[in-house]
Design a protein around this motif. Structure first.
Motif, PDB file in Angstrom:
ATOM      1  N   THR A   1       0.842  -1.196   0.000  1.00  0.00           N
ATOM      2  CA  THR A   1       0.000   0.000   0.000  1.00  0.00           C
ATOM      3  C   THR A   1       0.876   1.245   0.000  1.00  0.00           C
ATOM      4  O   THR A   1       2.087   1.169   0.204  1.00  0.00           O
ATOM      5  N   LYS A   2       0.254   2.390  -0.191  1.00  0.00           N
ATOM      6  CA  LYS A   2       0.990   3.656  -0.189  1.00  0.00           C
ATOM      7  C   LYS A   2       1.453   4.050   1.211  1.00  0.00           C
ATOM      8  O   LYS A   2       2.262   4.959   1.366  1.00  0.00           O
TER       9      LYS A   2
ATOM     10  N   ARG B   1      -7.329   3.000   7.193  1.00  0.00           N
ATOM     11  CA  ARG B   1      -7.727   3.249   5.801  1.00  0.00           C
ATOM     12  C   ARG B   1      -6.900   4.378   5.199  1.00  0.00           C
ATOM     13  O   ARG B   1      -6.404   4.260   4.070  1.00  0.00           O
ATOM     14  N   LEU B   2      -6.733   5.449   5.942  1.00  0.00           N
ATOM     15  CA  LEU B   2      -5.970   6.591   5.450  1.00  0.00           C
ATOM     16  C   LEU B   2      -4.497   6.242   5.253  1.00  0.00           C
ATOM     17  O   LEU B   2      -3.862   6.689   4.292  1.00  0.00           O
TER      18      LEU B   2
ATOM     19  N   LYS C   1      -3.344   3.302   4.446  1.00  0.00           N
ATOM     20  CA  LYS C   1      -3.259   2.474   3.242  1.00  0.00           C
ATOM     21  C   LYS C   1      -3.329   3.325   1.979  1.00  0.00           C
ATOM     22  O   LYS C   1      -2.747   2.967   0.943  1.00  0.00           O
ATOM     23  N   GLU C   2      -4.023   4.431   2.064  1.00  0.00           N
ATOM     24  CA  GLU C   2      -4.144   5.335   0.917  1.00  0.00           C
ATOM     25  C   GLU C   2      -2.965   6.301   0.818  1.00  0.00           C
ATOM     26  O   GLU C   2      -2.893   7.114  -0.107  1.00  0.00           O
TER      27      GLU C   2
ATOM     28  N   LYS D   1      -2.299   8.692   2.884  1.00  0.00           N
ATOM     29  CA  LYS D   1      -2.666  10.014   3.392  1.00  0.00           C
ATOM     30  C   LYS D   1      -2.171  10.147   4.834  1.00  0.00           C
ATOM     31  O   LYS D   1      -2.931  10.061   5.797  1.00  0.00           O
TER      32      LYS D   1
END
Length: 207
Positions: free
Chosen positions: A134-135, A168-169, A171-172, A174
């Motif tokens: 992930t990012k 979630r953030l 993984k994105e 952010k």
């Protein structure tokens, strides 16, 4: 000061390490103790000192005897020993104990540290599983630190009491948004704010 001998002897026997030498009423350093496999750098630099700071080390670690003293954290159902080893049933089993030790009881530090490192390894594996590819993989160590401190509930996405949005953030990718979201938690607001700030700052990467 009471020192656990019998329970540790049982643990060593389970590990196939035989009888350690004794001296001065406490177990000596455990020769042949298997070393944990996880990379320890991050743990030794950040997690360990956060779990047991310098002032606590003076209070709960006996350098001369090579032992940790069991202590009770406010709000916890059971005592803790060493660098964040909560004495749950698995920990008692690893120590060969059948009863929860009382505050002040001393346990050989090398065995306790071995449990700490293995728990860190488990936390790191779980964090890696969540963020690999992930990012937000740069935050793997920091997420593992949260898991080590608070348990696997940190990454249970269906639990409002933990950090589904933060995860979630991350993984994105952010990172800044994830840092702000993590502050919207009991962990940050009511429990260990200073430590939370330090961990959150490492979302952007720390080794």
């Amino acid at each position: 000061m009471e020192v656990i001998n019998e329970g540790i002897l049982k643990a060593l026997e389970m590990l196939g390490l035989g009888q350690p030498q004794q001296g001065g009423g406490v177990l000596s350093a455990v020769a042949g103790m298997p070393k944990p496999s996880p990379v320890k750098g991050y743990f030794d630099k950040y997690v360990g000192p956060e779990e047991l700071g310098s002032s606590d080390m003076k209070k709960y670690y006996n350098k001369d005897r090579g032992t940790y003293k069991v202590y009770q954290l406010e709000g916890e159902s059971r005592p803790t020993v060493g660098k964040g080893v909560f004495l749950n049933d698995p920990a008692l089993k690893q120590l060969g104990l059948t009863e929860i030790p009382k505050e002040g009881v001393e346990i050989p530090a090398e065995i306790v540290d071995n449990i700490s490192y293995n728990r860190w390894g488990d936390a790191l594996k779980r964090a890696t599983k969540e963020l690999k590819g992930t990012k937000g993989s740069v935050a793997t160590n920091a997420l593992a630190e949260m898991i080590y401190q608070m348990g696997a509930g940190v990454v249970l996405s269906n639990s409002k009491a933990h950090f589904p949005e933060t995860l979630r953030l991350l993984k994105e990718g952010k990172i800044k948004e994830a840092q702000e979201e993590a502050k919207n938690s009991i962990w940050y607001k009511d429990q260990t704010k200073n430590r939370a700030n330090k961990v959150i700052s490492r979302f952007s990467g720390a080794n």
